[in-house]
Design a protein around this motif. Structure first.
Motif, PDB file in Angstrom:
ATOM      1  N   VAL A 118      36.065 -84.168  28.029  1.00  0.00           N
ATOM      2  CA  VAL A 118      37.011 -84.038  29.142  1.00  0.00           C
ATOM      3  C   VAL A 118      38.287 -83.343  28.695  1.00  0.00           C
ATOM      4  O   VAL A 118      38.881 -82.553  29.439  1.00  0.00           O
ATOM      5  CB  VAL A 118      37.323 -85.427  29.735  1.00  0.00           C
ATOM      6  CG1 VAL A 118      38.466 -85.337  30.750  1.00  0.00           C
ATOM      7  CG2 VAL A 118      36.081 -86.023  30.386  1.00  0.00           C
ATOM      8  N   ALA A 119      38.723 -83.611  27.465  1.00  0.00           N
ATOM      9  CA  ALA A 119      39.969 -83.025  26.969  1.00  0.00           C
ATOM     10  C   ALA A 119      39.814 -81.576  26.533  1.00  0.00           C
ATOM     11  O   ALA A 119      40.821 -80.860  26.394  1.00  0.00           O
ATOM     12  CB  ALA A 119      40.495 -83.845  25.786  1.00  0.00           C
ATOM     13  N   LEU A 120      38.559 -81.118  26.324  1.00  0.00           N
ATOM     14  CA  LEU A 120      38.331 -79.772  25.792  1.00  0.00           C
ATOM     15  C   LEU A 120      38.908 -78.650  26.664  1.00  0.00           C
ATOM     16  O   LEU A 120      39.581 -77.754  26.134  1.00  0.00           O
ATOM     17  CB  LEU A 120      36.829 -79.552  25.575  1.00  0.00           C
ATOM     18  CG  LEU A 120      36.425 -78.215  24.955  1.00  0.00           C
ATOM     19  CD1 LEU A 120      37.091 -78.031  23.600  1.00  0.00           C
ATOM     20  CD2 LEU A 120      34.911 -78.116  24.823  1.00  0.00           C
ATOM     21  N   PRO A 121      38.692 -78.639  28.001  1.00  0.00           N
ATOM     22  CA  PRO A 121      39.280 -77.553  28.805  1.00  0.00           C
ATOM     23  C   PRO A 121      40.794 -77.479  28.690  1.00  0.00           C
ATOM     24  O   PRO A 121      41.366 -76.381  28.616  1.00  0.00           O
ATOM     25  CB  PRO A 121      38.839 -77.893  30.230  1.00  0.00           C
ATOM     26  CG  PRO A 121      37.607 -78.719  30.066  1.00  0.00           C
ATOM     27  CD  PRO A 121      37.844 -79.523  28.817  1.00  0.00           C
ATOM     28  N   GLY A 122      41.457 -78.614  28.663  1.00  0.00           N
ATOM     29  CA  GLY A 122      42.904 -78.627  28.533  1.00  0.00           C
ATOM     30  C   GLY A 122      43.375 -78.058  27.201  1.00  0.00           C
ATOM     31  O   GLY A 122      44.372 -77.329  27.142  1.00  0.00           O
ATOM     32  N   LEU A 123      42.633 -78.367  26.128  1.00  0.00           N
ATOM     33  CA  LEU A 123      42.979 -77.826  24.816  1.00  0.00           C
ATOM     34  C   LEU A 123      42.757 -76.315  24.769  1.00  0.00           C
ATOM     35  O   LEU A 123      43.556 -75.584  24.172  1.00  0.00           O
ATOM     36  CB  LEU A 123      42.142 -78.511  23.733  1.00  0.00           C
ATOM     37  CG  LEU A 123      42.468 -79.978  23.447  1.00  0.00           C
ATOM     38  CD1 LEU A 123      41.476 -80.576  22.467  1.00  0.00           C
ATOM     39  CD2 LEU A 123      43.892 -80.121  22.895  1.00  0.00           C
ATOM     40  N   VAL A 124      41.669 -75.843  25.397  1.00  0.00           N
ATOM     41  CA  VAL A 124      41.402 -74.404  25.424  1.00  0.00           C
ATOM     42  C   VAL A 124      42.516 -73.678  26.173  1.00  0.00           C
ATOM     43  O   VAL A 124      43.029 -72.656  25.717  1.00  0.00           O
ATOM     44  CB  VAL A 124      40.034 -74.121  26.073  1.00  0.00           C
ATOM     45  CG1 VAL A 124      39.848 -72.634  26.303  1.00  0.00           C
ATOM     46  CG2 VAL A 124      38.913 -74.660  25.179  1.00  0.00           C
ATOM     47  N   VAL A 125      42.903 -74.225  27.318  1.00  0.00           N
ATOM     48  CA  VAL A 125      43.957 -73.584  28.118  1.00  0.00           C
ATOM     49  C   VAL A 125      45.285 -73.632  27.383  1.00  0.00           C
ATOM     50  O   VAL A 125      45.993 -72.624  27.254  1.00  0.00           O
ATOM     51  CB  VAL A 125      44.071 -74.257  29.500  1.00  0.00           C
ATOM     52  CG1 VAL A 125      45.301 -73.731  30.247  1.00  0.00           C
ATOM     53  CG2 VAL A 125      42.813 -74.009  30.318  1.00  0.00           C
ATOM     54  N   GLY A 126      45.649 -74.806  26.886  1.00  0.00           N
ATOM     55  CA  GLY A 126      46.949 -74.963  26.245  1.00  0.00           C
ATOM     56  C   GLY A 126      47.075 -74.244  24.917  1.00  0.00           C
ATOM     57  O   GLY A 126      48.092 -73.595  24.646  1.00  0.00           O
ATOM     58  N   ASN A 127      46.040 -74.324  24.072  1.00  0.00           N
ATOM     59  CA  ASN A 127      46.120 -73.764  22.715  1.00  0.00           C
ATOM     60  C   ASN A 127      45.734 -72.296  22.645  1.00  0.00           C
ATOM     61  O   ASN A 127      46.285 -71.548  21.830  1.00  0.00           O
ATOM     62  CB  ASN A 127      45.216 -74.561  21.763  1.00  0.00           C
ATOM     63  CG  ASN A 127      45.797 -75.919  21.438  1.00  0.00           C
ATOM     64  OD1 ASN A 127      46.717 -76.369  22.087  1.00  0.00           O
ATOM     65  ND2 ASN A 127      45.248 -76.586  20.441  1.00  0.00           N
ATOM     66  N   LEU A 128      44.768 -71.874  23.488  1.00  0.00           N
ATOM     67  CA  LEU A 128      44.252 -70.515  23.365  1.00  0.00           C
ATOM     68  C   LEU A 128      44.760 -69.579  24.456  1.00  0.00           C
ATOM     69  O   LEU A 128      45.115 -68.437  24.170  1.00  0.00           O
ATOM     70  CB  LEU A 128      42.722 -70.533  23.382  1.00  0.00           C
ATOM     71  CG  LEU A 128      42.042 -71.363  22.297  1.00  0.00           C
ATOM     72  CD1 LEU A 128      40.529 -71.219  22.390  1.00  0.00           C
ATOM     73  CD2 LEU A 128      42.533 -70.961  20.913  1.00  0.00           C
TER      74      LEU A 128
ATOM     75  N   VAL B  71      47.198 -70.284  27.356  1.00  0.00           N
ATOM     76  CA  VAL B  71      48.628 -70.361  27.683  1.00  0.00           C
ATOM     77  C   VAL B  71      49.484 -70.364  26.423  1.00  0.00           C
ATOM     78  O   VAL B  71      50.633 -69.906  26.444  1.00  0.00           O
ATOM     79  CB  VAL B  71      48.910 -71.605  28.546  1.00  0.00           C
ATOM     80  CG1 VAL B  71      50.391 -71.714  28.892  1.00  0.00           C
ATOM     81  CG2 VAL B  71      48.087 -71.559  29.830  1.00  0.00           C
ATOM     82  N   GLN B  72      48.951 -70.896  25.314  1.00  0.00           N
ATOM     83  CA  GLN B  72      49.667 -70.938  24.037  1.00  0.00           C
ATOM     84  C   GLN B  72      51.015 -71.651  24.176  1.00  0.00           C
ATOM     85  O   GLN B  72      52.058 -71.158  23.759  1.00  0.00           O
ATOM     86  CB  GLN B  72      49.857 -69.522  23.488  1.00  0.00           C
ATOM     87  CG  GLN B  72      48.560 -68.766  23.300  1.00  0.00           C
ATOM     88  CD  GLN B  72      48.751 -67.295  23.016  1.00  0.00           C
ATOM     89  OE1 GLN B  72      49.862 -66.794  22.941  1.00  0.00           O
ATOM     90  NE2 GLN B  72      47.656 -66.573  22.867  1.00  0.00           N
ATOM     91  N   SER B  73      50.946 -72.827  24.765  1.00  0.00           N
ATOM     92  CA  SER B  73      52.172 -73.575  25.051  1.00  0.00           C
ATOM     93  C   SER B  73      52.919 -73.994  23.794  1.00  0.00           C
ATOM     94  O   SER B  73      54.130 -74.229  23.829  1.00  0.00           O
ATOM     95  CB  SER B  73      51.842 -74.809  25.895  1.00  0.00           C
ATOM     96  OG  SER B  73      50.836 -75.604  25.269  1.00  0.00           O
ATOM     97  N   PHE B  74      52.221 -74.086  22.669  1.00  0.00           N
ATOM     98  CA  PHE B  74      52.885 -74.484  21.420  1.00  0.00           C
ATOM     99  C   PHE B  74      53.917 -73.444  20.992  1.00  0.00           C
ATOM    100  O   PHE B  74      54.884 -73.759  20.288  1.00  0.00           O
ATOM    101  CB  PHE B  74      51.861 -74.708  20.309  1.00  0.00           C
ATOM    102  CG  PHE B  74      51.056 -73.482  19.965  1.00  0.00           C
ATOM    103  CD1 PHE B  74      51.437 -72.650  18.935  1.00  0.00           C
ATOM    104  CD2 PHE B  74      49.906 -73.166  20.679  1.00  0.00           C
ATOM    105  CE1 PHE B  74      50.696 -71.525  18.614  1.00  0.00           C
ATOM    106  CE2 PHE B  74      49.154 -72.053  20.362  1.00  0.00           C
ATOM    107  CZ  PHE B  74      49.550 -71.221  19.336  1.00  0.00           C
TER     108      PHE B  74
ATOM    109  N   ILE C  94      41.591 -75.974  17.802  1.00  0.00           N
ATOM    110  CA  ILE C  94      41.133 -77.027  18.708  1.00  0.00           C
ATOM    111  C   ILE C  94      40.553 -78.184  17.902  1.00  0.00           C
ATOM    112  O   ILE C  94      40.791 -79.356  18.205  1.00  0.00           O
ATOM    113  CB  ILE C  94      40.089 -76.463  19.691  1.00  0.00           C
ATOM    114  CG1 ILE C  94      40.755 -75.422  20.606  1.00  0.00           C
ATOM    115  CG2 ILE C  94      39.455 -77.577  20.516  1.00  0.00           C
ATOM    116  CD1 ILE C  94      39.798 -74.762  21.568  1.00  0.00           C
ATOM    117  N   GLY C  95      39.785 -77.849  16.852  1.00  0.00           N
ATOM    118  CA  GLY C  95      39.278 -78.902  15.978  1.00  0.00           C
ATOM    119  C   GLY C  95      40.388 -79.654  15.281  1.00  0.00           C
ATOM    120  O   GLY C  95      40.313 -80.873  15.088  1.00  0.00           O
ATOM    121  N   VAL C  96      41.455 -78.940  14.906  1.00  0.00           N
ATOM    122  CA  VAL C  96      42.614 -79.585  14.282  1.00  0.00           C
ATOM    123  C   VAL C  96      43.260 -80.568  15.248  1.00  0.00           C
ATOM    124  O   VAL C  96      43.724 -81.648  14.850  1.00  0.00           O
ATOM    125  CB  VAL C  96      43.629 -78.529  13.812  1.00  0.00           C
ATOM    126  CG1 VAL C  96      44.879 -79.199  13.255  1.00  0.00           C
ATOM    127  CG2 VAL C  96      43.002 -77.625  12.756  1.00  0.00           C
TER     128      VAL C  96
END
Length: 312
Positions: free
Chosen positions: A89-99, A101-104, A270-272
């Motif tokens: 469930v968390a995977l789509p959010g991590l893909v969007v945020g990390n890859l 949108v690059q919110s970091f 994402i794995g990190v």
């Protein structure tokens, strides 16, 4: 042991296999080269070289002790019993945020984030157009007797038709120009930051400008081709086309060895993220002096095991 570098046979084998698969896609996708554009042969060779080098270097990078440990821990955390559902469930959010949108990056600097977004989406758009054309997967056919009507064909399947002088037609035939404008905007923001920001100046390295220079050269020469065609009656087109092809091919060859290789490293983050979540939910390492937790015991254990492997 000898300090001379040797070819890694396993990585080289996978690199050759990746090139063969790419060649098969080019042959089959273009109808046994029926729709392959001979003018794109140079781009194809540059792409094949980049594919081999990216696969080779990625596999070498993935076997380095720190990367190998993080990769294994990331998959273990993702497949952890009792957490798989939450992780999926968390995977789509991590893909969007990390890859995507690059919110970091936005937390560090809004201008830096904007520059990354412009370059990222400009390159994505260019890749979605360029590589299907290079592999012969995409081509355009005229429709009927109307010289203005075209149909986009993917493989052997016709998709949508459009009037070349309509808004849709203009956008379709100028997607690479749009991507070049996006990339140039991002490059200019990066350059302005690197020339004025004290922190960036303090950590500047000689090869930091090389990636920006390559992106700038590819974008400007590509726009110059359009300018020659639209406003210069085709003057200097052959010369500009040769220069543009050279910049693109050199850029493709640079990707596996330069700063742009992080394009392929970033998804591993994402794995990190899963690894950090598991560490945060587990036991924590406590400072013996102040009694405050400063890291997970999982991370500290891995760190103690990996450091001797890299010579510390």
């Amino acid at each position: 042991m000898s300090q001379l570098a040797t070819v890694d046979r396993r990585a080289a084998t996978w690199g050759v296999l990746a090139v063969l698969v790419a060649l098969a896609i080019a042959v089959l996708g273009s109808g046994n080269l029926r729709w392959f554009d001979a003018a794109l042969v140079g781009y194809l060779f540059g792409t094949l070289f980049a594919i081999f080098a990216v696969v080779y270097r990625y596999l070498i990078w993935l076997r380095r002790p720190p990367t190998a440990r993080l990769n294994r821990r990331g998959w273990e955390a993702f497949r952890r019993r009792g957490r798989r559902g939450r992780n999926v469930v968390a995977l789509p959010g991590l893909v969007v945020g990390n890859l995507l949108v690059q919110s970091f990056i936005r937390g560090r600097s809004r201008s830096r984030w904007l520059a990354h977004q412009l370059v990222f989406w400009g390159c994505i758009l260019a890749a979605l157009v360029t590589f299907p054309l290079v592999f012969g997967l995409l081509h355009f056919e005229s429709v009927g007797q109307n010289g203005r009507e075209y149909r986009a064909v993917v493989g052997e399947a016709g998709t949508f038709s459009f009037d070349s002088r309509s808004v849709l037609g203009w956008v379709t035939f100028h997607l690479l120009d749009i991507s070049a404008v996006l990339v140039l905007a991002g490059v200019f923001i990066f350059l302005a930051r690197r020339l004025r920001d004290p922190g960036a100046l303090a950590t500047e390295r000689s090869n930091d400008f090389l990636a920006l220079a390559g992106l700038f050269a590819v974008s400007v020469t590509g726009l110059a081709l359009t300018a020659s065609n639209l406003w210069m009656e085709g003057r200097f087109y052959v010369f500009l086309n040769t220069v543009h092809a050279l910049t693109v091919i050199l850029g493709l060859m640079y990707i596996p060895f330069g700063k742009l290789f992080h394009i392929f490293q970033r998804p591993a983050n994402i794995g990190v993220a899963y690894y950090k979540r598991e560490g945060a939910e587990g036991a924590q390492q406590v400072c013996v002096r102040c009694g405050q937790a400063f890291a997970s015991q999982l991370q500290m254990t891995d760190l103690k095991e990996v450091l001797p492997q890299v010579g510390f």
